[in-house]
Design a protein around this motif. Sequence first.
Motif, PDB file in Angstrom:
ATOM      1  N   SER A 130     -71.119  29.623 -13.448  1.00  0.00           N
ATOM      2  CA  SER A 130     -70.766  28.532 -14.346  1.00  0.00           C
ATOM      3  C   SER A 130     -71.876  27.494 -14.297  1.00  0.00           C
ATOM      4  N   PRO A 166     -67.830  26.793 -17.848  1.00  0.00           N
ATOM      5  CA  PRO A 166     -67.300  27.764 -16.887  1.00  0.00           C
ATOM      6  C   PRO A 166     -67.522  29.191 -17.375  1.00  0.00           C
ATOM      7  N   TYR A 167     -67.819  30.083 -16.465  1.00  0.00           N
ATOM      8  CA  TYR A 167     -68.117  31.470 -16.832  1.00  0.00           C
ATOM      9  C   TYR A 167     -66.941  32.103 -17.570  1.00  0.00           C
TER      10      TYR A 167
END
Length: 376
Positions: free
Chosen positions: A296, A312-313
């Motif tokens: 992220s 965020p991933y």
Amino acid sequence: MKVFRKAIFWIHLCCGVAGGIVIFIMCVTGAALSFEKLIIENVEHDQRFVVVGERRLTANEILAKIVEAKPKAKPSSMVISSDPTAALAVSMGRDGQVFVDPYTGAITGEGNKNVRSFFSFMTDMHRWIALSGDGRPVGKAITGACNLMFLFLAISGIYIWMPRHWSLKHIRPNIVFRSTKSGRARDFNWHNTIGFWTSLVLIVLTMTAAVISYQWAGNLIYTLTGNEIPQQQQAPPPAAPQNDQAFVVPANLNDLWAKAESHTTGWKTISLRLPLTKDAVFSIDEAKSLNIFGRSALTLDAATAAVSKWEPYAEQNSARQIRSWSRFTHTGESLGIVGQIVGFFACIGGAFLVYTGLALSVRRPAAFIRRRRAAV
């Protein structure tokens, strides 16, 4: 179909001959690189782990200790782990990296230069056949083209391998190693058997390599997943030379780092790009994704520590996540040690496919000449 199969065979043979040597180099170096990180981590274990102390130094104190020990140091990134026994990893750009005890600020090591030099050479061979300077784009173009040839060879090889009659009697000779009476029969058996067991893995490895090598391949992922292709960012202007400028430890680095640590819970590692500009860009492993390499991104205002952007991933679009998977699926690391072992044997198999394929291609005209002479 007979004409089509024959055409595919000859294209397969020509691609194998044209790209064989480079493909062989990529396979051998790929096998050597399969366990690169694992080997380096084990060789440098004593440098990477420390005894837990009473108080952990702040980010400012750690960088100050490094600059004190290495006045000419130009740190380019710093990685902190949540593991209390892990040393900090500080990259020095072209000057390598150092590992630092987070409790004393002492440098525990600078990595194993011999092992790292070996893998650096293997990487150069794998990516651009060891060409340097202005030759690297040429080397990259050659390896990229040969990788696409290898992808075609793997796919067309499956088609050529398919027996005309699907029975155990006809399939078994092409999926198991067997004793042979001649070199040609041995090479033919090895080529078919190794191709059967490795072709699918080689297709994955070459497809992911294409995504890494070519912008159009990466853009294709966005198109297929229905995501908008991001505009290609222009390269930033070259930074002013800093040879005579000492590295300045940011005064509010502790505040920035505290903000990053508190922004998400359960993080595994946090890294920061250095030196800071108007933004402080952190890469955070939240340890929440199946992709162990998913990161992220947190961007803070370097002056105020206010959050400028949080990516965020888990909220990245599917194309970005697939591209993230591609990089480490190519090395086998996405599946851990099992993936690395599979990738290693697939690369070894690929090298044998090149050898046996070239051997068969050399024997083919030789056999043709012998038949012509016998007919005269």
